[in-house]
Design a protein around this motif. Structure first.
Motif, short mmCIF file in Angstrom:
data_model
loop_
_atom_site.label_atom_id
_atom_site.label_comp_id
_atom_site.label_asym_id
_atom_site.label_seq_id
_atom_site.Cartn_x
_atom_site.Cartn_y
_atom_site.Cartn_z
N GLU A 98 11.38 10.01 8.16
CA GLU A 98 12.82 9.75 8.09
C GLU A 98 13.11 8.33 7.64
OE1 GLU A 98 15.51 11.31 11.07
OE2 GLU A 98 14.01 12.76 11.71
N GLY A 99 12.25 7.40 8.03
CA GLY A 99 12.38 6.02 7.54
C GLY A 99 12.22 5.98 6.03
N ALA A 100 11.25 6.76 5.53
CA ALA A 100 11.04 6.82 4.08
C ALA A 100 12.29 7.36 3.38
CB ALA A 100 9.83 7.70 3.77
N ARG B 257 12.70 7.21 -0.47
CA ARG B 257 11.34 7.47 -0.98
C ARG B 257 10.91 8.89 -0.63
NH1 ARG B 257 8.63 2.42 -2.85
NH2 ARG B 257 7.08 3.98 -3.38
N ASP B 258 10.36 9.60 -1.62
CA ASP B 258 9.77 10.91 -1.33
C ASP B 258 8.27 10.89 -1.58
OD1 ASP B 258 9.65 10.83 -4.05
OD2 ASP B 258 11.00 12.54 -4.39
N ASP B 259 7.71 9.71 -1.84
CA ASP B 259 6.28 9.62 -2.15
C ASP B 259 5.47 9.01 -1.01
OD1 ASP B 259 7.51 7.17 -2.45
OD2 ASP B 259 6.42 6.60 -4.26
N ILE B 260 6.12 8.71 0.11
CA ILE B 260 5.43 8.18 1.29
C ILE B 260 6.03 8.87 2.53
CG2 ILE B 260 4.88 5.90 0.30
CD1 ILE B 260 7.35 4.79 1.83
N GLY B 261 5.41 8.63 3.69
CA GLY B 261 5.98 9.15 4.94
C GLY B 261 5.25 10.35 5.50
N THR B 262 4.42 11.02 4.67
CA THR B 262 3.56 12.10 5.17
C THR B 262 2.17 11.94 4.54
OG1 THR B 262 4.05 13.68 3.39
CG2 THR B 262 5.51 13.74 5.30
N LEU B 263 1.18 12.59 5.15
CA LEU B 263 -0.17 12.54 4.57
C LEU B 263 -0.46 13.91 3.95
CD1 LEU B 263 -2.04 10.60 7.42
CD2 LEU B 263 -0.95 9.69 5.36
N GLU B 264 -0.04 14.07 2.71
CA GLU B 264 -0.21 15.33 2.01
C GLU B 264 -0.65 15.03 0.58
OE1 GLU B 264 3.15 18.33 3.41
OE2 GLU B 264 4.02 16.37 3.03
N PRO B 265 -1.34 15.98 -0.07
CA PRO B 265 -1.74 15.74 -1.46
C PRO B 265 -0.52 15.39 -2.32
CG PRO B 265 -2.84 17.67 -0.59
CD PRO B 265 -1.85 17.25 0.45
N GLY B 266 -0.68 14.38 -3.17
CA GLY B 266 0.41 13.94 -4.04
C GLY B 266 1.17 12.74 -3.49
N LYS B 267 1.00 12.46 -2.19
CA LYS B 267 1.69 11.29 -1.60
C LYS B 267 0.81 10.05 -1.76
CE LYS B 267 5.12 13.69 -0.16
NZ LYS B 267 6.25 13.66 0.68
#
Ligand SMILES: [Zn+2]
Length: 455
Positions: free
Chosen positions: A366-368, A373-383
């Protein structure tokens, strides 16, 4: 310094913060070019990498995102005359000290705040810098350079104040700038530094200190300028009752109506605090998609109040966390801030209304979103590979059952390993990008100069 590829093997507990609420045990992360390429399940064949580290004793979470801060204030932590003050008196005590900021002081302050943030698991920080003494116009540039050196992902905001004491506001006239100069420097900062590309390490936003320390016209012109360049908008709003009274007295309207009048009620805005909104106002903020930077420690320290976080989230606002300060916190510890949010929201709304995962979401994804930003904040492929790892063998976690709950319920720990954009910037609990001992010596000197010359 960034390995071409990096493997984090056999992670004890991996919390990707994805929508499925996944928690993986024994999984590995494969990173290439600063991007997460694969989450490899326990027991599956591991890809080869240029560098490999073990995660056997660690809990790994997305790097924490700090959505509101004033890095320069690390120089005036626990300032005696403001130790027991509420917001307006706190500001009156501190403005004359801050009016003496210079490049050396701001650089040391920014590095100290960023170092603390990184050691607490933070990989992306915003900063709201709005004090520009006349002889020192380049303070934003100084902290941007500092962020590049220490290696943190940075969202500095070019702040501003144009209404000073002479016009009945709080800031001394020496730190108030002309509106023409403010807008010209905002545009300069965007042109020189803003990088809109995915994976960006630096994005500028524009941030009048509050609608009460600039004119409505500057608020409007700032929004127009920001939208012309595709950068975000940030300001303080609804932090105290005194601010609400002042707003009604001076403008004849409530803070949110003022914000709407100047064209800021939109999804490219995120606001610090947001304590004193009515229910109908929260609905308006939610439909507009305005983000909120919740700053629980600062709000408790100054006795300001408690932001209605569950209501904001139900209304659809992204709600991130801000350490604020550092003269109203007086630290820059992001994991501690997530814990404070959990405790404060539970105190007011009850334990069932606000879970451990809610606090973690605010500190990451949510901070991201608040920062666009949609490229940070989770640990998933593509981030991007922004990862914080905490050692579960530590004294403070001994006896802890669930590692995810332990992160927030046990005493806030120091990150064992921190990875930003695929670079290992903290290793064995120590910063690799600068010497903390030397920095502390330098920072103490700068702080003493600033405060002593006040006597
Ligand atoms: Zn603030």
């Amino acid at each position: 310094m960034r390995p071409q590829s990096l493997l984090i093997r056999d992670i004890h507990t991996l919390v990707p913060m994805d929508e499925g609420h996944t928690v993986l045990h024994g999984a590995s992360l494969y990173i290439e070019g600063g991007e997460i390429r694969q989450v490899v399940a326990s027991g599956a064949r591991l890809p080869k990498a240029h560098r490999s580290i073990s995660g056997r004793y660690a809990i790994a979470i997305p790097g924490l995102v700090n959505t509101h801060h004033h890095l320069y204030q690390t120089l005036t932590r626990a300032y005696g005359p403001a130790a027991d003050a509420e917001l307006f008196d706190w500001l009156r005590a501190l403005y004359p000290v801050w009016a003496r900021l210079d490049e050396e002081a701001v650089e040391a302050a920014a590095l100290v705040g960023m170092a603390e943030l990184m050691l607490s698991g933070c990989t992306t920080t915003s900063d709201h810098h709005y004090v520009f003494p006349r002889a020192h116009p380049g303070l934003l540039d100084v902290e941007i350079e500092a962020a590049g050196r220490i290696g943190i992902r940075f969202h500095p905001t070019r702040g501003s104040m144009s209404v000073g004491r002479r016009k009945g506001a709080l800031p001394p006239d020496a730190v108030v700038e002309s509106e023409g100069r403010i807008l010209a420097d905002c545009e300069r900062a965007i042109t020189k530094f803003h990088d809109p590309r995915p994976g960006s390490m630096l994005r500028i936003a524009l941030a009048p200190c509050s609608p009460l320390s600039v004119s409505p016209r500057l608020m409007r012109d700032t929004a127009t300028l920001a939208r012309r360049h595709g950068v975000r908008l940030h300001t303080h709003l609804a932090e105290t009752r005194a601010e609400e009274d002042y707003c009604i007295e001076r403008f004849g309207k409530r803070p949110l109506d003022l914000l709407e009048d100047v064209g800021w009620l939109a999804n490219d805005t995120w606001l610090a605090h947001g304590i004193y909104f009515r229910r109908s106002e929260i609905a308006r903020l939610g439909s507009a998609g305005v983000g909120i930077a919740h700053c629980p420690t600062s709000n408790m320290r100054l006795g300001s109040g408690c932001a209605p976080v569950p209501a904001f989230r139900r209304a659809g606002c992204p709600v991130g966390l801000g350490v604020d300060g550092s003269a109203s916190n007086d630290s820059s510890h992001m994991l501690a801030e997530a814990r404070q949010a959990l405790l404060l929201q539970r105190l007011v709304h009850g334990a069932r209304a606000f879970g451990v995962r809610d606090a973690l979401r605010m500190a990451t994804i949510e901070g991201a979103r608040c920062l666009g930003r949609d490229d940070i904040g989770t640990l998933e492929p593509g981030k991007r590979a922004d990862i914080a790892m905490f050692d579960l063998r530590g004294l403070g976690y001994s006896g802890a059952g669930d590692p995810v709950s332990a992160l927030l319920l046990c005493a806030p720990a120091t990150a064992e390993t921190l990875i930003i954009d695929g670079c290992i910037v903290v290793e064995n609990g120590e910063l690799r990008t600068l010497s903390v001992d030397r920095l502390v010596t330098r920072h103490k000197r700068a702080a003493a100069n600033l405060v002593v010359s006040d006597l």
